[in-house]
Design a protein around this motif. Structure first.
Motif, mmCIF file in Angstrom:
data_model
loop_
_atom_site.group_PDB
_atom_site.id
_atom_site.type_symbol
_atom_site.label_atom_id
_atom_site.label_comp_id
_atom_site.label_asym_id
_atom_site.label_seq_id
_atom_site.Cartn_x
_atom_site.Cartn_y
_atom_site.Cartn_z
ATOM 1 N N PRO A 86 -3.302 2.383 -5.430
ATOM 2 C CA PRO A 86 -3.883 1.786 -3.977
ATOM 3 C C PRO A 86 -3.038 1.308 -3.473
ATOM 4 N N ASP A 87 -1.904 0.765 -3.817
ATOM 5 C CA ASP A 87 -0.735 -0.374 -3.367
ATOM 6 C C ASP A 87 0.139 0.411 -2.494
ATOM 7 N N CYS A 88 -0.181 1.873 -2.348
ATOM 8 C CA CYS A 88 0.758 2.413 -1.293
ATOM 9 C C CYS A 88 0.489 2.410 -0.110
ATOM 10 N N GLN A 89 1.710 1.927 0.669
ATOM 11 C CA GLN A 89 1.461 1.732 2.295
ATOM 12 C C GLN A 89 2.581 2.533 3.069
ATOM 13 N N ARG A 90 2.042 2.867 4.164
ATOM 14 C CA ARG A 90 2.795 3.966 4.950
ATOM 15 C C ARG A 90 3.626 2.792 5.997
ATOM 16 N N VAL A 91 4.983 3.026 5.983
ATOM 17 C CA VAL A 91 5.636 2.214 6.990
ATOM 18 C C VAL A 91 6.202 3.030 8.117
ATOM 19 N N GLU A 92 6.244 2.818 9.222
ATOM 20 C CA GLU A 92 6.544 3.421 10.532
ATOM 21 C C GLU A 92 7.481 2.613 11.248
ATOM 22 N N ASP A 99 6.527 6.145 2.774
ATOM 23 C CA ASP A 99 5.676 5.490 1.991
ATOM 24 C C ASP A 99 6.101 4.957 1.052
ATOM 25 N N TRP A 100 5.635 3.634 0.495
ATOM 26 C CA TRP A 100 6.362 2.565 -0.235
ATOM 27 C C TRP A 100 5.090 2.174 -1.318
ATOM 28 N N VAL A 101 5.335 1.838 -2.465
ATOM 29 C CA VAL A 101 4.391 1.347 -3.324
ATOM 30 C C VAL A 101 4.792 -0.167 -3.334
ATOM 31 N N ALA A 102 3.919 -1.078 -2.894
ATOM 32 C CA ALA A 102 4.210 -2.380 -3.003
ATOM 33 C C ALA A 102 3.780 -3.292 -4.104
ATOM 34 N N ALA A 103 4.574 -4.020 -4.833
ATOM 35 C CA ALA A 103 3.953 -4.985 -5.869
ATOM 36 C C ALA A 103 4.703 -6.377 -5.703
ATOM 37 N N THR A 104 3.929 -7.313 -6.095
ATOM 38 C CA THR A 104 4.394 -8.839 -6.124
ATOM 39 C C THR A 104 4.489 -9.396 -7.487
ATOM 40 N N GLY A 105 5.522 -9.862 -7.687
ATOM 41 C CA GLY A 105 5.662 -10.517 -8.933
ATOM 42 C C GLY A 105 5.024 -11.876 -9.039
ATOM 43 N N GLU A 106 4.727 -12.549 -10.308
ATOM 44 C CA GLU A 106 4.343 -13.907 -10.414
ATOM 45 C C GLU A 106 5.078 -15.126 -9.632
ATOM 46 N N ASP A 107 6.414 -14.631 -9.469
ATOM 47 C CA ASP A 107 7.530 -15.661 -8.952
ATOM 48 C C ASP A 107 7.457 -15.486 -7.350
ATOM 49 N N GLY A 108 6.529 -14.451 -6.859
ATOM 50 C CA GLY A 108 6.709 -14.272 -5.530
ATOM 51 C C GLY A 108 7.647 -13.423 -4.918
ATOM 52 N N TRP A 110 8.878 -9.567 -4.261
ATOM 53 C CA TRP A 110 8.398 -8.257 -3.693
ATOM 54 C C TRP A 110 9.132 -7.493 -4.120
ATOM 55 N N ARG A 111 8.590 -6.189 -4.535
ATOM 56 C CA ARG A 111 9.127 -4.787 -4.875
ATOM 57 C C ARG A 111 8.633 -3.610 -4.366
ATOM 58 N N PHE A 112 9.362 -3.052 -3.371
ATOM 59 C CA PHE A 112 8.842 -1.737 -2.856
ATOM 60 C C PHE A 112 9.496 -0.806 -3.345
ATOM 61 N N THR A 113 8.700 0.228 -3.747
ATOM 62 C CA THR A 113 9.482 1.791 -4.430
ATOM 63 C C THR A 113 8.882 2.816 -3.507
ATOM 64 N N THR A 114 9.762 3.699 -3.224
ATOM 65 C CA THR A 114 9.367 4.839 -2.264
ATOM 66 C C THR A 114 8.364 5.737 -2.988
ATOM 67 N N TYR A 115 7.475 6.198 -2.316
ATOM 68 C CA TYR A 115 6.553 7.007 -3.093
ATOM 69 C C TYR A 115 6.621 8.467 -2.545
ATOM 70 N N GLY A 116 6.749 9.593 -3.169
ATOM 71 C CA GLY A 116 6.768 11.030 -2.928
ATOM 72 C C GLY A 116 8.100 11.401 -2.453
ATOM 73 N N ARG A 117 9.324 10.564 -3.097
ATOM 74 C CA ARG A 117 10.822 11.094 -2.872
ATOM 75 C C ARG A 117 11.460 11.002 -4.021
ATOM 76 N N GLU A 118 12.125 12.060 -4.438
ATOM 77 C CA GLU A 118 12.771 12.289 -5.599
ATOM 78 C C GLU A 118 14.357 12.471 -5.129
ATOM 79 N N PRO A 119 15.056 11.554 -5.412
ATOM 80 C CA PRO A 119 15.044 10.489 -6.386
ATOM 81 C C PRO A 119 14.121 9.150 -5.494
ATOM 82 N N ALA A 120 13.366 8.434 -6.366
ATOM 83 C CA ALA A 120 12.952 7.303 -5.752
ATOM 84 C C ALA A 120 13.824 6.100 -5.656
ATOM 85 N N CYS A 154 1.079 8.822 0.799
ATOM 86 C CA CYS A 154 0.047 7.975 0.421
ATOM 87 C C CYS A 154 -1.369 8.515 0.827
ATOM 88 N N THR A 155 -2.378 8.554 -0.050
ATOM 89 C CA THR A 155 -3.698 8.665 0.258
ATOM 90 C C THR A 155 -4.622 7.616 0.565
#
Length: 155
Positions: A86-92, A99-108, A110-120, A154-155
């Protein structure tokens, strides 16, 4: 009169001094860093990110960094592919869509990982950089990242 030639040891000494002034950012290589599809991406990465963060050297294959030690945006190619989220975001951007899957750590961080591309690919942005920049870091990377075709969205 011919100019004097520098000796090989003197030339190497000068080269060492110049390289000692250039920061190198420690970035752990991703498990799939040797994937040949990472090479064109790495070569296409921008020299400047977010308007004023210059690219600096890293110590591992298929990695890049912009900024300075302790406050650098880092990029790794060949990371593990994330699953649907659900954290997948489309960036135009003007360069395309990623499409990127976004996550934030406790320390603030941010990590963005490509979705649907190999290699990621993964971008990590520390909070100290976010405080000083409001630009879309992942948007700046679009032209390089889109060299790897998307097979899912992303869906």
């Amino acid at each position: 009169m011919p100019l004097p030639r520098a000796s090989a040891p003197a030339a190497l000494g000068c080269l060492f001094l110049l390289s000692a002034c250039t920061p190198t950012i420690g970035v752990e290589a991703a498990p799939g860093a040797a994937d040949p599809d990472c090479a064109p991406v790495m070569l296409a990465l921008p020299d400047v990110l977010a308007g004023d963060l210059g690219k600096v050297g890293t110590n591992a294959q298929a990695t890049a960094a912009w900024g300075e030690p302790g406050a650098a945006v880092t990029f790794r190619c060949g990371v593990d592919q994330p699953g649907p989220s659900p954290d997948c975001q489309r960036v135009e951007s003007g360069q395309g869509t990623v499409d990127w899957v976004a996550a934030t750590g406790e320390d603030g961080t941010w990590r963005f990982t490509t979705y649907g591309r190999e290699p990621a690919m993964e971008v990590t942005i520390p909070p100290t950089v976010l405080e000083d920049h409001s630009s879309s870091f992942v948007g700046d990377l679009t032209s390089a990242v889109t060299l790897v075709d998307a097979t899912k969205e992303c869906t």
